[in-house]
Design a protein around this motif. Structure first.
Motif, PDB file in Angstrom:
ATOM      1  N   VAL A 266      -8.242   3.677  -5.308  1.00 29.02           N
ATOM      2  CA  VAL A 266      -7.450   2.833  -4.403  1.00 29.02           C
ATOM      3  C   VAL A 266      -6.569   3.640  -3.460  1.00 29.02           C
ATOM      4  CG1 VAL A 266      -7.437   0.968  -6.097  1.00 29.02           C
ATOM      5  CG2 VAL A 266      -5.506   2.549  -6.016  1.00 29.02           C
ATOM      6  N   LEU A 267      -6.401   4.944  -3.748  1.00 31.24           N
ATOM      7  CA  LEU A 267      -5.576   5.786  -2.874  1.00 31.24           C
ATOM      8  C   LEU A 267      -6.419   6.818  -2.139  1.00 31.24           C
ATOM      9  CD1 LEU A 267      -2.510   6.375  -5.229  1.00 31.24           C
ATOM     10  CD2 LEU A 267      -2.712   4.743  -3.354  1.00 31.24           C
TER      11      LEU A 267
ATOM     12  N   TYR B 269      -4.604  12.512  -2.595  1.00 30.04           N
ATOM     13  CA  TYR B 269      -5.711  12.148  -3.476  1.00 30.04           C
ATOM     14  C   TYR B 269      -7.072  12.389  -2.834  1.00 30.04           C
ATOM     15  CZ  TYR B 269      -2.105   9.871  -6.228  1.00 30.04           C
ATOM     16  OH  TYR B 269      -0.994   9.637  -6.975  1.00 30.04           O
ATOM     17  N   GLN B 270      -7.075  13.092  -1.708  1.00 28.03           N
ATOM     18  CA  GLN B 270      -8.339  13.418  -1.059  1.00 28.03           C
ATOM     19  C   GLN B 270      -8.864  14.735  -1.561  1.00 28.03           C
ATOM     20  OE1 GLN B 270      -7.498  13.259   3.147  1.00 28.03           O
ATOM     21  NE2 GLN B 270      -7.280  11.036   3.155  1.00 28.03           N
TER      22      GLN B 270
ATOM     23  N   LEU C 129       2.178   1.892  -3.490  1.00 28.75           N
ATOM     24  CA  LEU C 129       1.172   1.977  -4.545  1.00 28.75           C
ATOM     25  C   LEU C 129       1.174   3.293  -5.314  1.00 28.75           C
ATOM     26  CD1 LEU C 129      -0.913   0.164  -5.817  1.00 28.75           C
ATOM     27  CD2 LEU C 129      -2.616   1.024  -4.188  1.00 28.75           C
ATOM     28  N   PRO C 130       1.320   4.474  -4.673  1.00 27.94           N
ATOM     29  CA  PRO C 130       1.377   5.708  -5.471  1.00 27.94           C
ATOM     30  C   PRO C 130       2.483   5.692  -6.518  1.00 27.94           C
ATOM     31  CG  PRO C 130       1.049   6.229  -3.163  1.00 27.94           C
ATOM     32  CD  PRO C 130       1.342   4.758  -3.224  1.00 27.94           C
ATOM     33  N   SER C 131       3.661   5.208  -6.135  1.00 32.24           N
ATOM     34  CA  SER C 131       4.775   5.147  -7.080  1.00 32.24           C
ATOM     35  C   SER C 131       4.510   4.111  -8.172  1.00 32.24           C
ATOM     36  CB  SER C 131       6.070   4.803  -6.334  1.00 32.24           C
ATOM     37  OG  SER C 131       7.168   4.762  -7.219  1.00 32.24           O
TER      38      SER C 131
ATOM     39  N   GLU D 275      -6.325   5.468  -9.429  1.00 28.85           N
ATOM     40  CA  GLU D 275      -5.593   6.156  -8.370  1.00 28.85           C
ATOM     41  C   GLU D 275      -6.546   6.739  -7.329  1.00 28.85           C
ATOM     42  OE1 GLU D 275      -3.252   9.091 -10.332  1.00 28.85           O
ATOM     43  OE2 GLU D 275      -1.532   7.774 -10.629  1.00 28.85           O
ATOM     44  N   LYS D 276      -7.571   7.438  -7.807  1.00 29.37           N
ATOM     45  CA  LYS D 276      -8.510   8.069  -6.880  1.00 29.37           C
ATOM     46  C   LYS D 276      -9.272   7.042  -6.060  1.00 29.37           C
ATOM     47  CE  LYS D 276      -9.226  12.280  -9.597  1.00 29.37           C
ATOM     48  NZ  LYS D 276     -10.211  13.117 -10.343  1.00 29.37           N
TER      49      LYS D 276
ATOM     50  N   PRO E 103       0.815  -1.227   0.000  1.00 28.59           N
ATOM     51  CA  PRO E 103       0.000   0.000   0.000  1.00 28.59           C
ATOM     52  C   PRO E 103       0.842   1.268   0.000  1.00 28.59           C
ATOM     53  CG  PRO E 103      -0.889  -1.578   1.563  1.00 28.59           C
ATOM     54  CD  PRO E 103       0.428  -2.122   1.116  1.00 28.59           C
TER      55      PRO E 103
ATOM     56  N   TRP F 152      -7.192   6.858   0.792  1.00 28.30           N
ATOM     57  CA  TRP F 152      -6.604   7.097   2.111  1.00 28.30           C
ATOM     58  C   TRP F 152      -5.424   8.066   2.068  1.00 28.30           C
ATOM     59  CZ3 TRP F 152      -1.482   5.861   1.951  1.00 28.30           C
ATOM     60  CH2 TRP F 152      -1.079   4.979   0.934  1.00 28.30           C
ATOM     61  N   HIS F 153      -4.866   8.291   0.872  1.00 28.31           N
ATOM     62  CA  HIS F 153      -3.660   9.105   0.729  1.00 28.31           C
ATOM     63  C   HIS F 153      -4.041  10.589   0.725  1.00 28.31           C
ATOM     64  CE1 HIS F 153       0.159  10.600  -0.796  1.00 28.31           C
ATOM     65  NE2 HIS F 153       0.672   9.397  -0.617  1.00 28.31           N
TER      66      HIS F 153
END
Length: 278
Positions: A263-264, A270-271, A192-194, A260-261, A189, A266-267
């Motif tokens: 699965v991420l 991306y909120q 994941l962004p990278s 991305e929006k 997790p 929580w990041h």
């Protein structure tokens, strides 16, 4: 009586349109639309030769004609199939290699230097060798696409795994997570962004490679369609093929950003923030 919010409503109780949100949605298309308008005017006024640069309306007519007779759909599906198979093979191998080399130092020592040397060889320069290895069939095209997408995903996966906050790993160990749970719940997790950035780069290389690969004695695909049109000086069909490649690339990028929006969520990056017009 409750006072109507000035920010939310205009006179008469009609809600004001969200101009910021409308501009955010339309802004990315402003330049392409303006370019098409200028192109159309230039073609109709004779500033550019119609045989070399047909007007957008001519290309639109070609698009409609090829859509009705099924030509465009058949070639687009053939290209998409090759692209997705190559992405699955090359992207899957790149992801596995990035995770293994990122987690296990001996694997990095054994493999990374070799991979970096291969990465610096332009994969399209391998076309003569690939033809000798695989001939001119589907295998050669899929192999080239796989090579093209392998390294962006490998590099970004490796970087994502290696840059996980050591304090998170230490905290997970304190809470008693075993290595399998640590990889599944912390490392992947966090990387994941990278990894998704690598996927976006890989999609660009995927279509770029496919354009060239489909010129190798293909009998279907958008590349074949444009090369065949070139032989008969059908510039409108050539430009249509280029536009279809561009649209497929944009569609793939939009799909990746949607992933991305999702699965991420929580990041923090991306909120959705208040005032973003969404």
């Amino acid at each position: 009586m409750a006072e109507t919010s000035v920010a939310g409503y205009a006179a008469g109780g009609t809600r004001r349109p969200n101009l910021k949100g409308l501009w955010t949605a339309l802004a990315p298309w402003a330049f392409p639309i303006a370019l098409l308008v200028v192109w159309e005017i230039a073609a109709r006024s004779g500033l550019v030769t119609a045989r070399l640069m047909p007007a957008p309306t001519t290309i639109a007519a070609t698009f409609w004609r090829s859509l009705l007779d099924g030509t465009l759909l058949v070639h687009t599906l053939a290209s998409t199939e090759r692209a997705l198979i190559g992405l699955a093979i090359g992207g899957g191998l790149g992801f596995v290699a990035g995770v293994v080399n990122g987690l296990w130092k001996p694997a990095e020592t054994l493999l990374d230097s070799t991979l970096q040397m291969v990465r610096n060889i332009p994969h399209l320069a391998l076309i003569p060798l690939v033809i000798l290895w695989f001939g001119i069939g589907e295998t050669a095209k899929i192999f080239l696409v796989s090579i093209g997408v392998f390294f962006p995903i490998y590099i970004n996966t490796f970087y994502g795994v290696r840059t996980i906050d050591p304090q998170l790993v230490e905290m997970a160990s304190v809470y008693g997570l075993d290595r399998k749970a640590l990889i599944r719940r912390i490392i992947l997790p966090g990387a994941l962004p990278s990894i998704l950035v690598g996927l976006r780069y890989a999609l660009g290389f995927m279509w770029l490679t496919l354009i060239v690969a489909e010129t190798i004695s293909a009998t279907s695909g958008i590349g074949y369609m444009t090369m065949n049109a070139r032989e008969f000086l059908q510039t409108d069909m050539v430009l249509l093929g280029i536009i279809v490649y561009a649209l497929l690339g944009k569609l793939a990028d939009v799909a990746t950003r949607a992933i991305e929006k999702r699965v991420l969520v929580w990041h923090p990056a991306y909120q959705v923030k208040p005032g973003d017009g969404q």
